[in-house]
Design a protein around this motif. Structure first.
Motif, PDB file in Angstrom:
ATOM      1  N   GLN A  64      -0.639   2.880   0.131  1.00  0.00           N
ATOM      2  CA  GLN A  64      -0.513   1.661   0.934  1.00  0.00           C
ATOM      3  C   GLN A  64       0.744   0.898   0.526  1.00  0.00           C
ATOM      4  O   GLN A  64       1.469   0.384   1.377  1.00  0.00           O
ATOM      5  CB  GLN A  64      -1.738   0.771   0.768  1.00  0.00           C
ATOM      6  N   ALA A  65       1.018   0.827  -0.768  1.00  0.00           N
ATOM      7  CA  ALA A  65       2.207   0.132  -1.245  1.00  0.00           C
ATOM      8  C   ALA A  65       3.474   0.832  -0.754  1.00  0.00           C
ATOM      9  O   ALA A  65       4.437   0.178  -0.346  1.00  0.00           O
ATOM     10  CB  ALA A  65       2.192   0.060  -2.767  1.00  0.00           C
ATOM     11  N   GLU A  66       3.471   2.159  -0.785  1.00  0.00           N
ATOM     12  CA  GLU A  66       4.625   2.917  -0.306  1.00  0.00           C
ATOM     13  C   GLU A  66       4.851   2.694   1.184  1.00  0.00           C
ATOM     14  O   GLU A  66       5.984   2.611   1.636  1.00  0.00           O
ATOM     15  CB  GLU A  66       4.448   4.403  -0.582  1.00  0.00           C
ATOM     16  N   ALA A  67       3.780   2.595   1.948  1.00  0.00           N
ATOM     17  CA  ALA A  67       3.896   2.390   3.382  1.00  0.00           C
ATOM     18  C   ALA A  67       4.462   1.019   3.716  1.00  0.00           C
ATOM     19  O   ALA A  67       5.093   0.838   4.757  1.00  0.00           O
ATOM     20  CB  ALA A  67       2.529   2.572   4.050  1.00  0.00           C
ATOM     21  N   LYS A  68       4.253   0.052   2.838  1.00  0.00           N
ATOM     22  CA  LYS A  68       4.726  -1.315   3.089  1.00  0.00           C
ATOM     23  C   LYS A  68       6.146  -1.556   2.620  1.00  0.00           C
ATOM     24  O   LYS A  68       6.748  -2.563   2.966  1.00  0.00           O
ATOM     25  CB  LYS A  68       3.798  -2.313   2.385  1.00  0.00           C
TER      26      LYS A  68
END
Length: 73
Positions: A64-68
């Motif tokens: 999720q952090a990578e996607a943001k």
């Protein structure tokens, strides 16, 4: 219908260990995650939604952090 043996097949970080008791008529498999956790997933979940069920949940915050992330460099 031919029975499909998924034992040993890897879907992202999940490797199928064995088939388990069906739930509501749906085939289910015991899978071992790369982190060592074991989790049950349905056949349809493994095949159709591989991109959504890539781990036991251990990597969800990381992904999720990578996607943001924005690519501002």
């Amino acid at each position: 219908m031919q029975k499909i043996d998924l034992t040993g097949v890897t879907f992202s970080l999940l490797t199928v260990v064995r088939e388990v008791e069906p739930l509501n008529g749906s085939k289910r498999y015991l899978c071992k995650c790369a982190c060592g956790n074991e989790i049950e997933r349905s056949y349809s979940n493994l095949k159709a939604n591989e991109h959504k069920q890539r781990s036991c949940g251990c990597m969800s915050k990381t992904w999720q952090a990578e996607a943001k992330k924005t690519h501002e460099e």
